[in-house]
Design a protein around this motif. Sequence first.
Motif, short mmCIF file in Angstrom:
data_model
loop_
_atom_site.label_atom_id
_atom_site.label_comp_id
_atom_site.label_asym_id
_atom_site.label_seq_id
_atom_site.Cartn_x
_atom_site.Cartn_y
_atom_site.Cartn_z
N MET A 27 0.85 -1.18 0.00
CA MET A 27 0.00 0.00 0.00
C MET A 27 0.89 1.24 0.00
SD MET A 27 -2.81 1.25 2.77
CE MET A 27 -1.72 1.90 4.00
N SER A 28 0.60 2.18 -0.87
CA SER A 28 1.35 3.44 -0.88
C SER A 28 0.41 4.59 -0.59
CB SER A 28 2.03 3.65 -2.23
OG SER A 28 1.08 3.86 -3.24
N ILE A 29 0.95 5.60 0.06
CA ILE A 29 0.21 6.83 0.34
C ILE A 29 1.05 7.97 -0.19
CG2 ILE A 29 -0.71 8.35 2.11
CD1 ILE A 29 -1.14 5.85 3.85
N ASN A 30 0.47 8.77 -1.08
CA ASN A 30 1.19 9.88 -1.71
C ASN A 30 0.39 11.16 -1.58
OD1 ASN A 30 3.36 8.24 -2.93
ND2 ASN A 30 1.66 7.35 -4.08
N LEU A 31 1.10 12.26 -1.49
CA LEU A 31 0.44 13.56 -1.49
C LEU A 31 -0.15 13.82 -2.86
CD1 LEU A 31 -0.14 16.29 -0.09
CD2 LEU A 31 2.02 17.10 -1.04
N SER A 32 -1.40 14.23 -2.90
CA SER A 32 -2.08 14.54 -4.15
C SER A 32 -2.33 16.04 -4.28
CB SER A 32 -3.41 13.78 -4.22
OG SER A 32 -4.17 14.20 -5.31
N GLN A 33 -2.88 16.64 -3.21
CA GLN A 33 -3.23 18.05 -3.25
C GLN A 33 -2.92 18.70 -1.91
OE1 GLN A 33 -7.44 18.06 -4.09
NE2 GLN A 33 -7.11 17.77 -6.26
N CYS A 34 -2.58 19.97 -1.97
CA CYS A 34 -2.54 20.80 -0.78
C CYS A 34 -3.24 22.10 -1.13
CB CYS A 34 -1.11 21.02 -0.29
SG CYS A 34 -0.05 21.90 -1.42
N PHE A 35 -3.63 22.84 -0.13
CA PHE A 35 -4.45 24.03 -0.34
C PHE A 35 -3.77 25.26 0.23
CE2 PHE A 35 -7.12 20.40 -0.57
CZ PHE A 35 -8.08 20.70 -1.51
N ILE A 36 -3.84 26.35 -0.52
CA ILE A 36 -3.32 27.64 -0.09
C ILE A 36 -4.43 28.66 -0.25
CG2 ILE A 36 -1.66 29.48 -0.54
CD1 ILE A 36 0.28 27.39 -1.59
N ALA A 37 -4.73 29.38 0.83
CA ALA A 37 -5.77 30.40 0.80
C ALA A 37 -5.25 31.66 0.10
CB ALA A 37 -6.21 30.75 2.22
N VAL A 38 -6.05 32.20 -0.80
CA VAL A 38 -5.71 33.44 -1.49
C VAL A 38 -6.92 34.36 -1.52
CG1 VAL A 38 -3.94 32.31 -2.91
CG2 VAL A 38 -6.24 32.56 -3.81
N ASP A 39 -6.67 35.65 -1.54
CA ASP A 39 -7.77 36.61 -1.57
C ASP A 39 -7.99 37.21 -2.95
OD1 ASP A 39 -5.42 38.04 -1.58
OD2 ASP A 39 -5.97 39.38 0.05
N ASP A 40 -7.09 36.95 -3.88
CA ASP A 40 -7.23 37.45 -5.25
C ASP A 40 -6.62 36.41 -6.18
OD1 ASP A 40 -6.70 38.70 -7.78
OD2 ASP A 40 -6.82 40.67 -6.81
N HIS A 41 -7.48 35.63 -6.80
CA HIS A 41 -7.00 34.53 -7.64
C HIS A 41 -6.18 35.01 -8.84
CE1 HIS A 41 -9.80 32.13 -5.27
NE2 HIS A 41 -9.07 31.09 -5.66
N ASP A 42 -6.53 36.13 -9.41
CA ASP A 42 -5.78 36.61 -10.57
C ASP A 42 -4.34 36.99 -10.19
OD1 ASP A 42 -7.91 36.19 -12.33
OD2 ASP A 42 -8.76 38.17 -11.89
N LYS A 43 -4.17 37.65 -9.04
CA LYS A 43 -2.82 37.96 -8.56
C LYS A 43 -2.08 36.67 -8.21
CE LYS A 43 -3.58 42.55 -6.60
NZ LYS A 43 -3.65 43.33 -5.34
N ALA A 44 -2.79 35.72 -7.62
CA ALA A 44 -2.16 34.45 -7.24
C ALA A 44 -1.71 33.69 -8.48
CB ALA A 44 -3.12 33.61 -6.41
#
Length: 137
Positions: free
Chosen positions: A1-18
């Motif tokens: 069995m393997s466990i791998n990172l798939s997604q992480c989340f970063i909060a942003v207040d302006d998606h276009d700037k991000a």
Amino acid sequence: MSINLSQCFIAVDDHDKAIAFYRDVLGMEVRNDVGFEGMRWVTVGSPDQPDVNIVLEPPLADPNASEADRQAMNEFLAKGLLRGVIFETDDVDATFERISSAGADVLQEPMDQPYGVRDCAFRDPAGNMLRFNQPRK
């Protein structure tokens, strides 16, 4: 069995700037851009890691959250109190030069750390701390 990172989340207040920062400055590719109930999620990732995604999300991605909770999360984000991400690079000094020359907010210039890496740190446009490290050989 393997466990791998798939997604992480970063909060942003302006998606276009991000997007401009993560794509144009860091060299990430935009993999998805989705809107739902007045919110937006943009997935970016390194071309060198096709199985790992970073999701740029609203500070409080819950359509049922109270206005007070939304305001509190926005305040935490503005103060830079939400968790950031650590990236690995093969040349921290060149990475520092590229990101700092793009005008990013420098938190720490490259330095050797006692725990075995040379690293630097910046804030993204939303205030999240991003560290870039290079393992010492």
